[in-house]
Design an enzyme around this catalytic site. Structure first.
Site, PDB file in Angstrom:
ATOM      1  N   GLU A  20     -27.734  14.666  32.378  1.00 52.46           N
ATOM      2  CA  GLU A  20     -28.410  13.878  31.279  1.00 52.46           C
ATOM      3  C   GLU A  20     -27.892  12.487  31.443  1.00 52.46           C
ATOM      4  OE1 GLU A  20     -29.113  15.112  26.842  1.00 52.46           O
ATOM      5  OE2 GLU A  20     -27.281  13.685  26.925  1.00 52.46           O
TER       6      GLU A  20
ATOM      7  N   ARG B  98     -47.228  46.166  12.204  1.00 45.80           N
ATOM      8  CA  ARG B  98     -46.457  45.138  12.015  1.00 45.80           C
ATOM      9  C   ARG B  98     -45.382  44.466  13.021  1.00 45.80           C
ATOM     10  NH1 ARG B  98     -48.333  40.829  11.270  1.00 45.80           N
ATOM     11  NH2 ARG B  98     -49.664  41.697   9.797  1.00 45.80           N
TER      12      ARG B  98
ATOM     13  N   LYS C  77     -33.998  25.867  22.874  1.00 48.95           N
ATOM     14  CA  LYS C  77     -34.175  26.204  21.414  1.00 48.95           C
ATOM     15  C   LYS C  77     -35.358  27.456  21.289  1.00 48.95           C
ATOM     16  CE  LYS C  77     -33.218  21.206  21.047  1.00 48.95           C
ATOM     17  NZ  LYS C  77     -34.065  19.862  20.888  1.00 48.95           N
TER      18      LYS C  77
ATOM     19  N   ASP D  75     -33.125  10.765  29.073  1.00 48.17           N
ATOM     20  CA  ASP D  75     -32.903  11.376  27.479  1.00 48.17           C
ATOM     21  C   ASP D  75     -33.578   9.854  26.916  1.00 48.17           C
ATOM     22  OD1 ASP D  75     -32.457  12.766  25.200  1.00 48.17           O
ATOM     23  OD2 ASP D  75     -30.478  11.858  24.986  1.00 48.17           O
TER      24      ASP D  75
ATOM     25  N   LYS E 207     -23.957  16.976  29.550  1.00 51.46           N
ATOM     26  CA  LYS E 207     -24.788  16.263  28.500  1.00 51.46           C
ATOM     27  C   LYS E 207     -23.615  15.233  28.284  1.00 51.46           C
ATOM     28  CE  LYS E 207     -27.993  18.056  26.408  1.00 51.46           C
ATOM     29  NZ  LYS E 207     -29.264  18.467  25.658  1.00 51.46           N
TER      30      LYS E 207
END
Length: 283
Positions: A197, A101, A136, A218, A168
């Site tokens: 960004e 597994r 992410k 963006d 950002k």
């Protein structure tokens, strides 16, 4: 597409310990039902069509047990069909079933990412644009998932907060402006690549004027992307990001951007179904 062997050994050890209840744990079912000296052969088999990734990691799970030998039949990055054998493993049956597994979790996850990435890479073929991943990722598995993106034909954007500075919205607000934020990064970390960004043509021009050579565009629709490409294309690499979908990938790529970044490659890819089949024992 190489993975750090030390990282592989660590993730294998941690994953096995998680399943066994610790480094000295045992598979109570296999120990109770299978003689210690029984030896068998198993095949790792694709239950669905896709792209393989993480096979060396899965085989490292089996190889961590004494007396187990492994043989890969395909390479990472290979396209496989349902029923294809990916690898053959021979060894003590207890070890094979104990490792099963953990090995399948790792390869199924990585192959799912690679399969999803290949769909994006195919959709962008011929446009000149590449698909990028993001941060992410699953905690503890970033190296594997980004490796899987490469196996699927995608490109890694950055590995973490340490190797690329990404300015950002919140950084711009905290520093006062794009120019101020860019200058602060350059002063503090002069050798680190900087990405900025932007959300408008004016911001794109400001960022390039400040010295930026990579811009994140963006949540821009294709018409606005074309305006940015016309204004600063050739002066900076341009990445479309935010709310991209596979069915519109080519439309966005044909605006002239260099990259499309897709968080879903690592946060939303379904696994590729892969199983372990025990070969019938001779009578």
């Amino acid at each position: 597409m190489n993975l750090d062997p030390a990282w592989v050994a660590d993730v294998v050890a941690r994953a096995l310990a998680e399943d066994l209840g610790g480094p000295d744990g045992v598979d109570v079912t296999s120990v109770a039902t299978i003689p210690a000296d029984q030896v068998d052969v198993v095949d790792m088999v694709a239950r669905a069509s896709g792209v393989v990734a993480g096979l060396p990691v899965a085989l490292a799970v089996f190889s961590s047990f004494e007396g187990v030998s492994v043989e890969a039949v395909v390479d990472d990055g290979a396209a496989v069909q349902r029923g294809d054998v990916l690898a053959t493993i021979t060894g003590p049956t207890r070890a094979l079933l104990t490792a099963e597994r953990t090995a399948l979790n790792l390869i199924s996850r990585a192959s799912g990412v690679a399969t999803h990435t290949r769909r994006w890479a195919d959709a962008l073929s011929g446009t000149g644009a590449q698909v990028l991943d993001t941060r992410k990722t699953t905690p503890g598995l970033r190296a594997l998932e980004k490796y899987a993106v490469r196996a699927g034909g995608g490109t890694n954007k950055r590995m973490g907060l340490y190797d690329v500075a990404m300015i950002k919205d919140n950084h711009k607000l905290a520093a006062g402006s794009i120019t101020a934020a860019y200058e602060k990064v350059r002063q503090t970390f002069p050798d680190v690549p900087v990405q900025v960004e932007v959300t408008t043509v004016a911001e794109a021009i400001e960022a390039v004027t400040a010295g930026a050579t990579f811009l994140l565009l963006d949540n821009m629709a294709p018409p606005l992307l074309r305006e940015v490409v016309a204004a600063v294309g050739g002066k900076a690499e341009l990445e479309a990001t935010g709310n991209l979908t596979l069915d519109r990938a080519r439309e966005f790529a044909e605006t002239g951007v260099n990259y499309l970044s897709v968080g879903g490659l690592t946060h939303s890819s379904p696994i590729l179904d892969i199983a372990l089949d025990l070969r019938p024992r001779e009578a």
